[in-house]
Write an enzyme that holds these catalytic residues in place. Sequence first.
Site, PDB file in Angstrom:
ATOM      1  N   THR A  40       0.881  -1.173   0.000  1.00  0.00           N
ATOM      2  CA  THR A  40       0.000   0.000   0.000  1.00  0.00           C
ATOM      3  C   THR A  40       0.919   1.224   0.000  1.00  0.00           C
ATOM      4  O   THR A  40       2.145   1.083  -0.071  1.00  0.00           O
ATOM      5  CB  THR A  40      -0.862   0.033   1.277  1.00  0.00           C
ATOM      6  N   ASP A 135      -0.328  -0.400  22.012  1.00  0.00           N
ATOM      7  CA  ASP A 135      -0.832  -0.054  23.354  1.00  0.00           C
ATOM      8  C   ASP A 135      -2.124   0.767  23.259  1.00  0.00           C
ATOM      9  O   ASP A 135      -2.808   0.954  24.254  1.00  0.00           O
ATOM     10  CB  ASP A 135       0.232   0.710  24.152  1.00  0.00           C
ATOM     11  N   LYS A 163      -7.602  -2.490  15.849  1.00  0.00           N
ATOM     12  CA  LYS A 163      -6.518  -3.319  16.392  1.00  0.00           C
ATOM     13  C   LYS A 163      -7.033  -4.135  17.582  1.00  0.00           C
ATOM     14  O   LYS A 163      -6.684  -5.305  17.745  1.00  0.00           O
ATOM     15  CB  LYS A 163      -5.332  -2.456  16.824  1.00  0.00           C
TER      16      LYS A 163
HETATM   17  P1  NAD Z   1       3.242   0.821   8.401  1.00  0.00           P
HETATM   18  O1  NAD Z   1       1.989   1.560   8.067  1.00  0.00           O
HETATM   19  O2  NAD Z   1       4.566   1.504   8.247  1.00  0.00           O
HETATM   20  O3  NAD Z   1       3.329  -0.510   7.508  1.00  0.00           O
HETATM   21  C1  NAD Z   1       2.219  -1.337   7.284  1.00  0.00           C
HETATM   22  C2  NAD Z   1       2.601  -2.348   6.211  1.00  0.00           C
HETATM   23  O4  NAD Z   1       1.461  -3.212   6.007  1.00  0.00           O
HETATM   24  C3  NAD Z   1       2.929  -1.721   4.852  1.00  0.00           C
HETATM   25  O5  NAD Z   1       4.081  -2.332   4.315  1.00  0.00           O
HETATM   26  C4  NAD Z   1       1.709  -2.031   4.002  1.00  0.00           C
HETATM   27  O6  NAD Z   1       1.994  -2.163   2.621  1.00  0.00           O
HETATM   28  C5  NAD Z   1       1.248  -3.353   4.612  1.00  0.00           C
HETATM   29  N1  NAD Z   1      -0.177  -3.614   4.379  1.00  0.00           N
HETATM   30  C6  NAD Z   1      -1.218  -2.756   4.622  1.00  0.00           C
HETATM   31  N2  NAD Z   1      -2.379  -3.336   4.245  1.00  0.00           N
HETATM   32  C7  NAD Z   1      -2.062  -4.580   3.780  1.00  0.00           C
HETATM   33  C8  NAD Z   1      -2.827  -5.665   3.258  1.00  0.00           C
HETATM   34  N3  NAD Z   1      -4.157  -5.577   3.116  1.00  0.00           N
HETATM   35  N4  NAD Z   1      -2.184  -6.791   2.900  1.00  0.00           N
HETATM   36  C9  NAD Z   1      -0.825  -6.900   3.017  1.00  0.00           C
HETATM   37  N5  NAD Z   1      -0.053  -5.896   3.488  1.00  0.00           N
HETATM   38  C10 NAD Z   1      -0.668  -4.752   3.862  1.00  0.00           C
HETATM   39  O7  NAD Z   1       3.027   0.278   9.866  1.00  0.00           O
HETATM   40  P2  NAD Z   1       4.060   0.166  11.086  1.00  0.00           P
HETATM   41  O8  NAD Z   1       4.126   1.473  11.760  1.00  0.00           O
HETATM   42  O9  NAD Z   1       5.281  -0.490  10.624  1.00  0.00           O
HETATM   43  O10 NAD Z   1       3.250  -0.830  12.044  1.00  0.00           O
HETATM   44  C11 NAD Z   1       3.346  -2.226  11.873  1.00  0.00           C
HETATM   45  C12 NAD Z   1       2.459  -2.921  12.898  1.00  0.00           C
HETATM   46  O11 NAD Z   1       2.865  -2.558  14.217  1.00  0.00           O
HETATM   47  C13 NAD Z   1       0.987  -2.553  12.786  1.00  0.00           C
HETATM   48  O12 NAD Z   1       0.229  -3.710  12.997  1.00  0.00           O
HETATM   49  C14 NAD Z   1       0.773  -1.536  13.896  1.00  0.00           C
HETATM   50  O13 NAD Z   1      -0.546  -1.579  14.354  1.00  0.00           O
HETATM   51  C15 NAD Z   1       1.760  -2.025  14.930  1.00  0.00           C
HETATM   52  N6  NAD Z   1       2.306  -0.985  15.834  1.00  0.00           N
HETATM   53  C16 NAD Z   1       2.841   0.161  15.296  1.00  0.00           C
HETATM   54  C17 NAD Z   1       3.384   1.107  16.156  1.00  0.00           C
HETATM   55  C18 NAD Z   1       4.042   2.374  15.634  1.00  0.00           C
HETATM   56  O14 NAD Z   1       4.408   3.241  16.427  1.00  0.00           O
HETATM   57  N7  NAD Z   1       4.248   2.527  14.336  1.00  0.00           N
HETATM   58  C19 NAD Z   1       3.362   0.897  17.547  1.00  0.00           C
HETATM   59  C20 NAD Z   1       2.812  -0.292  18.035  1.00  0.00           C
HETATM   60  C21 NAD Z   1       2.288  -1.224  17.166  1.00  0.00           C
END
Ligand code: NAD
Length: 353
Positions: A40, A135, A163
């Site tokens: 995406t 969180d 989530k």
């Molecule tokens: P991000 O938005 O940078 O990356 C998300 C990835 O998921 C992208 O590579 C995107 O292409 C892929 N994606 C989205 N929809 C998809 C689909 N339908 N099928 C396959 N791939 C798909 O997110 P991030 O910040 O790296 O977060 C990763 C995970 O960690 C998430 O689940 C998020 O909820 C969790 N998280 C993030 C944070 C933060 O601070 N960024 C903190 C805690 C938890």
Amino acid sequence: MVFERNIIVTGGAGFIGSHVVRRLVSRYPHYRIINLDLLTYAGNLENLADIESSDNYVFEKVDICDAKEVGRVFDQYDADSIIHLAAESHVDRSILDPLAFINTNVVGTANLLQCARMAWGENLEGKRFYHVSTDEVYGSLGDEGFFTEETSYDPKSPYSASKASSDHLVRAFGHTYGLPVVISNCSNNYGPHQFPEKLIPLFISNIVEKKPLPVYGKGENVRDWLYVEDHAEAIDLIFHEGKMGETYNIGGENEWSNIALIKVLCTQMDQKLGRSAGESNALITYVKDRAGHDFRYAIDCAKIKDALGWSPSMTFEEGLAKTIDWYLSNPEWIERVRTGAYQAYYEQQYTHR
Ligand code: NAD
Ligand code: TYD
């Protein structure tokens, strides 16, 4: 080559996912890492250019909602584990388009769970479904207190509600079908390769360009910040040593109000860019608050410290300096993200092979 484990990492082209993939590919040459990502706007394979030719790495451009394709990937690689990070991850986008979050985060996670069940059947020995969460599912704190693994869920944004729903589904599949599941809930991450829509990378690039820094409300909201490689280390540890059926909170023990953090960022940026003191501070612009803006998140991570011996290793000063240095040394990365050029990389790299 026969691999000891075949691990699907969903969302491996995203911010945290790319750090997890790099860590696993380089530390465990005897594991095959299958990066399953739809690419995406948030997915950027350029994040993984340094490891993409490794023998133990494969990329699959697949939507986690697509049962047929996900099933094919499980079968083709004989996957025994999944580390699930793919998600829509930005709160502001969830306010604009909540259904996209329900689709990817809730329906997509349910689909992965069902595909894992179908692929693994009764043979659950050595299998692992690891769900990476946030969180934010716990809601919002006042000035005092911390989220523990026992805190009741109270999500307040479409992102955190989606989530929370996915966490419930993961636990339900563990409880009902005996699927070996484990969940971690982490605080705000920062570091290289974060999409410049989130606070720290957005403000770094705006400072470079001398654009206004849009602070929501009064800037008093508090977040706990963790360096992304510390999160990747915790994920590695939980994957290997976490107890199935358990939840682990991960945090940076590093709380900052937004405005205090922004001021530190401005000071460091002025120094690194050779600008006069106070120049970046002058870009701070208070704007309308985010709808339903959670006031404070803070994690009690005693469980993962005691049970698995993990603790954050990067100080905020050091982590922020590393992050700023990375963005300043990679202006073309930001430029390619901004212009959308990074999205052509997949075509170039993978479709003509
Ligand atoms: P991000 O938005 O940078 O990356 C998300 C990835 O998921 C992208 O590579 C995107 O292409 C892929 N994606 C989205 N929809 C998809 C689909 N339908 N099928 C396959 N791939 C798909 O997110 P991030 O910040 O790296 O977060 C990763 C995970 O960690 C998430 O689940 C998020 O909820 C969790 N998280 C993030 C944070 C933060 O601070 N960024 C903190 C805690 C938890
Ligand atoms: P963000 O990086 O979007 O993460 P989250 O909302 O998941 O915590 O935002 C971090 C904090 O910064 C949050 O309190 C909202 C605030 N913020 C701003 O003040 N201005 C901005 O332009 C952005 C993107 C965030």
